[in-house]
Write a protein that holds these residues in place. Structure first.
Motif, PDB file in Angstrom:
ATOM      1  N   LEU A   6       0.832  -1.211   0.000  1.00  0.00           N
ATOM      2  CA  LEU A   6       0.000   0.000   0.000  1.00  0.00           C
ATOM      3  C   LEU A   6       0.863   1.256   0.000  1.00  0.00           C
ATOM      4  N   VAL A   7       1.889   1.251   0.827  1.00  0.00           N
ATOM      5  CA  VAL A   7       2.802   2.398   0.877  1.00  0.00           C
ATOM      6  C   VAL A   7       3.487   2.578  -0.477  1.00  0.00           C
ATOM      7  N   GLY A   8       3.935   1.485  -1.076  1.00  0.00           N
ATOM      8  CA  GLY A   8       4.598   1.551  -2.374  1.00  0.00           C
ATOM      9  C   GLY A   8       3.681   2.081  -3.466  1.00  0.00           C
ATOM     10  N   ALA A   9       2.446   1.575  -3.496  1.00  0.00           N
ATOM     11  CA  ALA A   9       1.493   2.041  -4.507  1.00  0.00           C
ATOM     12  C   ALA A   9       1.184   3.520  -4.324  1.00  0.00           C
ATOM     13  N   GLY A  10       0.946   3.926  -3.086  1.00  0.00           N
ATOM     14  CA  GLY A  10       0.699   5.343  -2.816  1.00  0.00           C
ATOM     15  C   GLY A  10       1.908   6.191  -3.144  1.00  0.00           C
ATOM     16  N   GLY A  11       3.094   5.671  -2.856  1.00  0.00           N
ATOM     17  CA  GLY A  11       4.324   6.402  -3.146  1.00  0.00           C
ATOM     18  C   GLY A  11       4.534   6.646  -4.626  1.00  0.00           C
ATOM     19  N   VAL A  12       4.212   5.649  -5.431  1.00  0.00           N
ATOM     20  CA  VAL A  12       4.325   5.821  -6.885  1.00  0.00           C
ATOM     21  C   VAL A  12       3.414   6.954  -7.352  1.00  0.00           C
ATOM     22  N   LEU A  13       2.170   6.923  -6.893  1.00  0.00           N
ATOM     23  CA  LEU A  13       1.224   7.972  -7.290  1.00  0.00           C
ATOM     24  C   LEU A  13       1.660   9.346  -6.779  1.00  0.00           C
ATOM     25  N   GLY A  14       2.154   9.399  -5.551  1.00  0.00           N
ATOM     26  CA  GLY A  14       2.616  10.667  -4.990  1.00  0.00           C
ATOM     27  C   GLY A  14       3.814  11.229  -5.740  1.00  0.00           C
ATOM     28  N   ALA A  15       4.739  10.361  -6.124  1.00  0.00           N
ATOM     29  CA  ALA A  15       5.918  10.814  -6.865  1.00  0.00           C
ATOM     30  C   ALA A  15       5.533  11.336  -8.247  1.00  0.00           C
ATOM     31  N   VAL A  16       4.608  10.659  -8.904  1.00  0.00           N
ATOM     32  CA  VAL A  16       4.149  11.111 -10.215  1.00  0.00           C
ATOM     33  C   VAL A  16       3.426  12.455 -10.088  1.00  0.00           C
ATOM     34  N   ALA A  17       2.589  12.584  -9.055  1.00  0.00           N
ATOM     35  CA  ALA A  17       1.882  13.851  -8.833  1.00  0.00           C
ATOM     36  C   ALA A  17       2.877  14.970  -8.529  1.00  0.00           C
ATOM     37  N   ARG A  18       3.899  14.681  -7.755  1.00  0.00           N
ATOM     38  CA  ARG A  18       4.930  15.672  -7.430  1.00  0.00           C
ATOM     39  C   ARG A  18       5.632  16.136  -8.703  1.00  0.00           C
ATOM     40  N   TYR A  19       5.970  15.197  -9.554  1.00  0.00           N
ATOM     41  CA  TYR A  19       6.621  15.530 -10.815  1.00  0.00           C
ATOM     42  C   TYR A  19       5.720  16.420 -11.675  1.00  0.00           C
ATOM     43  N   ALA A  20       4.435  16.079 -11.721  1.00  0.00           N
ATOM     44  CA  ALA A  20       3.483  16.858 -12.530  1.00  0.00           C
ATOM     45  C   ALA A  20       3.374  18.299 -12.030  1.00  0.00           C
ATOM     46  N   VAL A  21       3.332  18.484 -10.734  1.00  0.00           N
ATOM     47  CA  VAL A  21       3.277  19.838 -10.175  1.00  0.00           C
ATOM     48  C   VAL A  21       4.556  20.594 -10.524  1.00  0.00           C
ATOM     49  N   GLY A  22       5.687  19.926 -10.428  1.00  0.00           N
ATOM     50  CA  GLY A  22       6.960  20.554 -10.768  1.00  0.00           C
ATOM     51  C   GLY A  22       7.038  20.996 -12.214  1.00  0.00           C
ATOM     52  N   ARG A  23       6.392  20.266 -13.090  1.00  0.00           N
ATOM     53  CA  ARG A  23       6.388  20.635 -14.511  1.00  0.00           C
ATOM     54  C   ARG A  23       5.450  21.800 -14.801  1.00  0.00           C
ATOM     55  N   ARG A  24       4.437  21.979 -13.957  1.00  0.00           N
ATOM     56  CA  ARG A  24       3.415  23.012 -14.181  1.00  0.00           C
ATOM     57  C   ARG A  24       3.768  24.366 -13.587  1.00  0.00           C
ATOM     58  N   LEU A  25       4.451  24.370 -12.455  1.00  0.00           N
ATOM     59  CA  LEU A  25       4.717  25.631 -11.750  1.00  0.00           C
ATOM     60  C   LEU A  25       6.123  26.131 -12.036  1.00  0.00           C
ATOM     61  N   PRO A  26       6.227  27.348 -12.538  1.00  0.00           N
ATOM     62  CA  PRO A  26       7.545  27.907 -12.830  1.00  0.00           C
ATOM     63  C   PRO A  26       8.226  28.411 -11.556  1.00  0.00           C
ATOM     64  N   GLY A  27       9.479  28.659 -11.686  1.00  0.00           N
ATOM     65  CA  GLY A  27      10.219  29.240 -10.565  1.00  0.00           C
ATOM     66  C   GLY A  27      10.951  28.171  -9.771  1.00  0.00           C
ATOM     67  N   ARG A  28      11.890  28.640  -9.003  1.00  0.00           N
ATOM     68  CA  ARG A  28      12.758  27.742  -8.276  1.00  0.00           C
ATOM     69  C   ARG A  28      12.082  27.090  -7.075  1.00  0.00           C
ATOM     70  N   THR A  29      11.198  27.798  -6.401  1.00  0.00           N
ATOM     71  CA  THR A  29      10.645  27.279  -5.145  1.00  0.00           C
ATOM     72  C   THR A  29       9.119  27.148  -5.135  1.00  0.00           C
ATOM     73  N   ALA A  30       8.436  27.610  -6.158  1.00  0.00           N
ATOM     74  CA  ALA A  30       6.966  27.607  -6.159  1.00  0.00           C
ATOM     75  C   ALA A  30       6.392  26.201  -6.092  1.00  0.00           C
ATOM     76  N   ASP A  31       6.968  25.277  -6.846  1.00  0.00           N
ATOM     77  CA  ASP A  31       6.442  23.915  -6.840  1.00  0.00           C
ATOM     78  C   ASP A  31       6.654  23.235  -5.494  1.00  0.00           C
ATOM     79  N   THR A  32       7.785  23.460  -4.888  1.00  0.00           N
ATOM     80  CA  THR A  32       8.055  22.862  -3.579  1.00  0.00           C
ATOM     81  C   THR A  32       7.085  23.399  -2.532  1.00  0.00           C
ATOM     82  N   PHE A  33       6.875  24.698  -2.548  1.00  0.00           N
ATOM     83  CA  PHE A  33       5.911  25.298  -1.622  1.00  0.00           C
ATOM     84  C   PHE A  33       4.518  24.709  -1.834  1.00  0.00           C
TER      85      PHE A  33
END
Length: 116
Positions: A6-33
């Motif tokens: 369960l943790v692994g499956a959720g982690g895969v989805l979370g990592a993909v979602a994190r990557y998607a946010v990083g691709r959408r938000l410009p700037g050095r720190t906006a996506d992390t915030f």
């Protein structure tokens, strides 16, 4: 289903979602915030609305939110800003991430209580 899967499956989805946010938000720190505040909001709601030993807590709380939020990137970005001589930007980044995440956890918990 067992907790590690369960943790692994959720982690895969979370990592993909994190990557998607990083691709959408410009700037050095906006996506992390954004991911730190959104992930904290979701985790706050989860901790109030779902028992800690429930399978959804493993999949969503530990897996998804753990992979989605990125406090290590926040730390590196803050130190990098400081080392570049951008002291005010470093302090602003630290305060916004920490305070924003703490407020988001509280709002998430409040929302789960109010709606549940």
């Amino acid at each position: 289903m067992n907790a590690p899967l369960l943790v692994g499956a959720g982690g895969v989805l979370g990592a993909v979602a994190r990557y998607a946010v990083g691709r959408r938000l410009p700037g050095r720190t906006a996506d992390t915030f954004a991911v730190n505040v959104l992930g904290s909001l979701a985790l706050g709601a989860l901790t109030v609305g779902v028992p800690a030993n429930a399978p959804v807590s493993a999949a969503f709380g530990v897996g998804f939110c753990g992979a989605f939020t990125t406090f290590s990137s926040f730390a590196v970005e803050t130190v990098t800003l400081y080392e570049e001589g951008r002291r005010r930007a470093a302090v602003r980044n630290a305060v916004l991430n920490l305070v924003g995440a703490l407020i988001a956890v509280g709002i998430g918990g409040w929302l789960a209580s109010a709606l549940g």
